[in-house]
Scaffold this motif. Sequence first.
Motif, PDB file in Angstrom:
ATOM      1  N   THR A  39     -30.878  25.104  38.322  1.00  0.00           N
ATOM      2  CA  THR A  39     -30.924  25.316  37.124  1.00  0.00           C
ATOM      3  C   THR A  39     -31.943  24.716  36.114  1.00  0.00           C
ATOM      4  N   ASN A  89     -32.016  32.082  36.622  1.00  0.00           N
ATOM      5  CA  ASN A  89     -32.101  31.211  35.244  1.00  0.00           C
ATOM      6  C   ASN A  89     -32.512  32.062  34.302  1.00  0.00           C
ATOM      7  N   ARG A 114     -25.261  34.246  39.366  1.00  0.00           N
ATOM      8  CA  ARG A 114     -25.630  33.713  38.102  1.00  0.00           C
ATOM      9  C   ARG A 114     -25.743  34.915  36.868  1.00  0.00           C
ATOM     10  N   ASP A 123     -29.685  25.116  30.216  1.00  0.00           N
ATOM     11  CA  ASP A 123     -30.312  25.760  31.350  1.00  0.00           C
ATOM     12  C   ASP A 123     -31.084  26.893  30.849  1.00  0.00           C
TER      13      ASP A 123
END
Length: 393
Positions: free
Chosen positions: A232, A311, A342, A383
């Motif tokens: 991250t 990310n 994610r 992040d």
Amino acid sequence: MRPERLKQHLTERARALGFDALAVTRPEAVPDLGPRLAAWLEAGHQGTMGWMETTAERRADPRTLWPEVRSIVMLGMNYGPDEDPLEAIRRRTKAAISVYAQGRDYHDVIKGRLKELAGVLASQAGDDVKVFVDTAPVMEKPLAQAAGIGWQGKHTVLVSRALGNWLFLGAIFTTAELPVDAPEGDHCGSCRRCLDACPTNAFPAPYVLDSRRCISYLTIEHAGPIPEDLRTGIGNRVYGCDDCLAVCPWNKFAHAAREQKLAARRDLASLPLADLARLDDAAFRALFAGTPIKRTGRDRFVRNVLVAIGNSGEPALVEVARERLDDASPLVRGMAVWALARLLPPEAFETLRTARVDAESDAHVRAEWRSRPIGAGTIREADQGRGPAARRV
């Protein structure tokens, strides 16, 4: 030609060749090189860079590399950017590529000019010369500090009061006895902006870099899957990281230079992650021909891109990541799994995992599938580059 006049002649010629600094030191000028390097290696900070250990003896003393050397001519070439590199990390669906890599490979640029300058030295002095640019076991930064070009800052990068810390370094070893320059002292003071700016906390102490946590190492040198706890922090940095350099206050004296010296390519400053994730080997080689990026290889680079996609917080990139689940490279497939974990809601990722995990042949990729999904809803403010570390920048 007298040594003083020869040095002046070399300085003038170096300027004409595009170098911004030239200074001379002796091979014995940094007697603590060996102990410093040994302590760094003992701590394991080199990561998988095994050559740092195998060449440690030669790195510790330039005379071990070439016993006849009498003077070391250190040269610096400014590659200062013409815009703030930190702007790139705020464009979450675009790739952030380190400034030095946005142009022709600096090894090729500097080595050719060093050879030309070394030829001048050899012809004028009648002495032997050898040139080194990064790839040889030479500790350029401590030698450059001993020569007075700058000092190694708390981020371990060379900092110049005249040029900031955007400097490529090269060395000419020679048997000629040239006048030496005074070493440069440390001018960091109490500042720790470079340390605080590091997204992955790669500095266990000032003046100490743990490569295993450094984004430049992870995205360029490291060949395997990127450790999960560091992914991250990488954000959208797909090749290298400029954060610790970009925040240095001494950059106020730097000036943009990469356009004319390294044939900078504007197209590499803001490439869409979606396009990069779809590169095959031929397209990767064509896009990055002549740049340092090409040496990393397609699979490692696309691995980095998929970390950046994970990310991004951008649901529109789900399909791009899904396409890479069938990639020939396990390294790429594993990062595609992480990116999807994610970006997808947990239930959607669980459905995809159930459908694919048993068919996966690679143990590392299966481990990625079996890890607990994070889910798009847990991408934190930090992040996204808006957390405490980003605010300190």
